[in-house]
Write a protein that holds these residues in place. Sequence first.
Motif, PDB file in Angstrom:
ATOM      1  N   GLY A 121      20.800  -3.825  -1.280  1.00  0.00           N
ATOM      2  CA  GLY A 121      21.228  -2.405  -3.045  1.00  0.00           C
ATOM      3  C   GLY A 121      21.568  -2.967  -2.984  1.00  0.00           C
ATOM      4  O   GLY A 121      21.630  -3.458  -4.349  1.00  0.00           O
ATOM      5  N   PHE A 122      23.047  -3.813  -3.066  1.00  0.00           N
ATOM      6  CA  PHE A 122      24.281  -4.496  -3.113  1.00  0.00           C
ATOM      7  C   PHE A 122      23.722  -5.747  -3.749  1.00  0.00           C
ATOM      8  O   PHE A 122      23.964  -6.444  -5.039  1.00  0.00           O
ATOM      9  N   GLU A 123      22.697  -6.553  -3.195  1.00  0.00           N
ATOM     10  CA  GLU A 123      22.590  -7.939  -4.198  1.00  0.00           C
ATOM     11  C   GLU A 123      21.355  -6.812  -5.453  1.00  0.00           C
ATOM     12  O   GLU A 123      21.628  -8.295  -6.077  1.00  0.00           O
ATOM     13  N   GLN A 124      20.633  -6.333  -5.470  1.00  0.00           N
ATOM     14  CA  GLN A 124      19.772  -6.079  -6.002  1.00  0.00           C
ATOM     15  C   GLN A 124      20.499  -5.379  -7.630  1.00  0.00           C
ATOM     16  O   GLN A 124      19.851  -5.770  -8.512  1.00  0.00           O
ATOM     17  N   GLN A 125      21.690  -4.092  -7.042  1.00  0.00           N
ATOM     18  CA  GLN A 125      22.635  -4.243  -8.371  1.00  0.00           C
ATOM     19  C   GLN A 125      23.706  -4.498  -9.075  1.00  0.00           C
ATOM     20  O   GLN A 125      23.205  -5.075 -10.456  1.00  0.00           O
ATOM     21  N   THR A 126      23.717  -6.163  -8.278  1.00  0.00           N
ATOM     22  CA  THR A 126      24.328  -7.875  -9.198  1.00  0.00           C
ATOM     23  C   THR A 126      23.544  -8.733  -9.372  1.00  0.00           C
ATOM     24  O   THR A 126      24.000  -8.592 -11.086  1.00  0.00           O
ATOM     25  N   LEU A 130      23.427  -9.061 -14.213  1.00  0.00           N
ATOM     26  CA  LEU A 130      23.980 -10.335 -14.570  1.00  0.00           C
ATOM     27  C   LEU A 130      23.449 -10.290 -15.693  1.00  0.00           C
ATOM     28  O   LEU A 130      23.243 -11.021 -16.269  1.00  0.00           O
ATOM     29  N   GLU A 131      21.311 -10.141 -15.005  1.00  0.00           N
ATOM     30  CA  GLU A 131      20.671  -9.914 -16.176  1.00  0.00           C
ATOM     31  C   GLU A 131      20.888  -9.461 -17.655  1.00  0.00           C
ATOM     32  O   GLU A 131      20.962  -9.618 -18.323  1.00  0.00           O
ATOM     33  N   ARG A 132      21.884  -8.268 -16.570  1.00  0.00           N
ATOM     34  CA  ARG A 132      21.829  -7.061 -18.284  1.00  0.00           C
ATOM     35  C   ARG A 132      22.920  -8.200 -19.315  1.00  0.00           C
ATOM     36  O   ARG A 132      22.768  -8.392 -20.758  1.00  0.00           O
ATOM     37  N   PHE A 133      23.875  -8.508 -18.548  1.00  0.00           N
ATOM     38  CA  PHE A 133      24.386  -9.476 -19.058  1.00  0.00           C
ATOM     39  C   PHE A 133      24.494 -10.504 -20.042  1.00  0.00           C
ATOM     40  O   PHE A 133      25.247 -11.098 -21.213  1.00  0.00           O
ATOM     41  N   PHE A 134      23.640 -11.240 -19.519  1.00  0.00           N
ATOM     42  CA  PHE A 134      23.138 -12.620 -20.392  1.00  0.00           C
ATOM     43  C   PHE A 134      22.150 -12.102 -20.611  1.00  0.00           C
ATOM     44  O   PHE A 134      21.837 -13.104 -21.203  1.00  0.00           O
ATOM     45  N   SER A 135      21.067 -12.060 -19.809  1.00  0.00           N
ATOM     46  CA  SER A 135      19.669 -12.029 -21.424  1.00  0.00           C
ATOM     47  C   SER A 135      19.753 -10.984 -22.488  1.00  0.00           C
ATOM     48  O   SER A 135      19.102 -10.548 -23.724  1.00  0.00           O
ATOM     49  N   GLY A 136      20.908  -9.756 -22.975  1.00  0.00           N
ATOM     50  CA  GLY A 136      21.596  -9.014 -23.905  1.00  0.00           C
ATOM     51  C   GLY A 136      22.402  -9.406 -24.637  1.00  0.00           C
ATOM     52  O   GLY A 136      22.582  -9.700 -26.076  1.00  0.00           O
ATOM     53  N   ASP A 137      22.339 -10.992 -24.757  1.00  0.00           N
ATOM     54  CA  ASP A 137      23.515 -11.957 -24.954  1.00  0.00           C
ATOM     55  C   ASP A 137      23.161 -12.937 -26.298  1.00  0.00           C
ATOM     56  O   ASP A 137      21.989 -14.216 -25.587  1.00  0.00           O
ATOM     57  N   PRO A 138      23.336 -12.526 -27.335  1.00  0.00           N
ATOM     58  CA  PRO A 138      22.731 -13.473 -28.649  1.00  0.00           C
ATOM     59  C   PRO A 138      23.301 -15.280 -28.793  1.00  0.00           C
ATOM     60  O   PRO A 138      22.293 -15.743 -29.333  1.00  0.00           O
ATOM     61  N   ALA A 145      18.794 -20.623 -22.328  1.00  0.00           N
ATOM     62  CA  ALA A 145      18.333 -19.688 -21.479  1.00  0.00           C
ATOM     63  C   ALA A 145      16.854 -19.670 -20.933  1.00  0.00           C
ATOM     64  O   ALA A 145      16.651 -19.499 -19.850  1.00  0.00           O
ATOM     65  N   LEU A 146      16.534 -21.140 -21.062  1.00  0.00           N
ATOM     66  CA  LEU A 146      15.192 -21.646 -20.078  1.00  0.00           C
ATOM     67  C   LEU A 146      15.594 -21.423 -18.915  1.00  0.00           C
ATOM     68  O   LEU A 146      15.184 -21.892 -17.752  1.00  0.00           O
ATOM     69  N   LEU A 147      17.145 -21.648 -17.787  1.00  0.00           N
ATOM     70  CA  LEU A 147      17.456 -21.735 -17.494  1.00  0.00           C
ATOM     71  C   LEU A 147      17.728 -20.044 -16.302  1.00  0.00           C
ATOM     72  O   LEU A 147      17.583 -20.185 -15.206  1.00  0.00           O
ATOM     73  N   MET A 148      17.159 -19.029 -17.254  1.00  0.00           N
ATOM     74  CA  MET A 148      17.373 -17.890 -17.005  1.00  0.00           C
ATOM     75  C   MET A 148      16.559 -17.574 -15.793  1.00  0.00           C
ATOM     76  O   MET A 148      15.886 -16.205 -16.546  1.00  0.00           O
ATOM     77  N   ASN A 149      15.918 -17.785 -14.509  1.00  0.00           N
ATOM     78  CA  ASN A 149      15.272 -17.435 -13.928  1.00  0.00           C
ATOM     79  C   ASN A 149      15.691 -16.610 -12.847  1.00  0.00           C
ATOM     80  O   ASN A 149      16.813 -16.299 -12.728  1.00  0.00           O
ATOM     81  N   ARG A 150      14.621 -16.195 -11.597  1.00  0.00           N
ATOM     82  CA  ARG A 150      15.406 -15.841 -10.867  1.00  0.00           C
ATOM     83  C   ARG A 150      16.084 -16.477  -9.323  1.00  0.00           C
ATOM     84  O   ARG A 150      16.968 -16.036  -8.898  1.00  0.00           O
ATOM     85  N   TYR A 151      15.589 -17.733  -9.893  1.00  0.00           N
ATOM     86  CA  TYR A 151      16.912 -18.545  -9.305  1.00  0.00           C
ATOM     87  C   TYR A 151      18.516 -18.607  -9.511  1.00  0.00           C
ATOM     88  O   TYR A 151      18.922 -18.599  -9.175  1.00  0.00           O
ATOM     89  N   GLN A 154      19.689 -15.670  -8.593  1.00  0.00           N
ATOM     90  CA  GLN A 154      19.916 -15.408  -7.220  1.00  0.00           C
ATOM     91  C   GLN A 154      21.606 -16.957  -6.432  1.00  0.00           C
ATOM     92  O   GLN A 154      22.421 -16.531  -5.851  1.00  0.00           O
ATOM     93  N   VAL A 155      21.913 -17.486  -7.734  1.00  0.00           N
ATOM     94  CA  VAL A 155      22.982 -18.693  -7.136  1.00  0.00           C
ATOM     95  C   VAL A 155      23.995 -17.898  -7.981  1.00  0.00           C
ATOM     96  O   VAL A 155      25.356 -17.503  -7.592  1.00  0.00           O
ATOM     97  N   LEU A 156      23.907 -17.255  -9.185  1.00  0.00           N
ATOM     98  CA  LEU A 156      25.060 -16.399  -9.671  1.00  0.00           C
ATOM     99  C   LEU A 156      25.685 -15.775  -8.894  1.00  0.00           C
ATOM    100  O   LEU A 156      26.530 -14.923  -8.008  1.00  0.00           O
TER     101      LEU A 156
END
Length: 232
Positions: A121-126, A130-138, A145-151, A154-156
Motif C-alpha cells: 500500500g505504501f508503494e501504491q500511495q506513493t 507522484l502521478e498527481r504531482f507530475f500529470s497535473g503540472d502544465p 510528458a512522453l516519459l510519464m508511464n508506469r515504469y 516505478q523508478v521515481l
Amino acid sequence: MNKTDPGKFEFKYRISEAAVEQYEKEGKNFTLKQVSRQADCTVADILEYFPGKKAILQFYYTGLLVRYRLMLEDIEGFDDYLLAEKLSNFVYTSFDLLDEHKSFVRETFTPLIFCSYSGTGFEQQTRELLERFFSGDPRISSSSALLMNRYFYQVLYRKYTVLIRFWLKDTSEEQEVSMELTDKYTAFLQELMYSAAVDKGFDLAKFLFSNAVFSSGFQSIKNLFPEIEIRD
C-alpha cells in the motif's frame, strides 16, 4: 486517487500505531492480544482488517502517506507549486512523519517496504501522489510528458525509498546532508521535466525531414554550412 473512508482509516491506523509501539517494547514477539488492549478493540476486530502482524506493520507506512495526503487538503494552492516544491515538501514531510517512530523504521523499513517482493500500500500511495504531482503540472514539456508511464513512476518510487534509506543512515547534524541531497535531486527532476530543449530538438528534426533537407544528401549539408570547406 482513491478516496479514503475516514472512519475505517482511523481505526486501522490506530491498530497499526499500537502494533508499532508494541514492537518497540517487545520486538517481533509482540502479540495481537497486546495490540488489541492498547488499541481498545478485540483480536477479532483486528483480524477483520488484517491477516497478521506483518500486514499491520506495513499499514503503518501506508497510513503515513494517507496522513500526508490529508495534510495537502489544508495547503492552499498546492497544485500550483513548482514541481521541485511539491516533491521536496513530500520528502521533507515524509522524514518528519517517519521520525515519530524512527527506531521502528530503522529496523523494519528495508524488510517490510524496500525489499518487499509484492506491491505494498505504501508503494501504491506513493505512486499515486507522484502521478498527481507530475500529470497535473502544465509546465512539464511535451517531450518529457512522453516519459510519464508506469515504469517512470516505478523508478521515481525506488529513488524515493533510496532517499529514505539514506536519511535513516545520515549522521550529519539534523540530517542536513539528506536535506541537501533532496534539494539537489528535486531541482534536477524539475529542470529535466521543464526543459524545452528536447522539444526544440524534435521540432528541428521534424522540420528537416518534412522539408527534405537531407534528401539531396551531401550537397544539402554544403548549402546549410557554406563556410565549411569540404576537401576530397
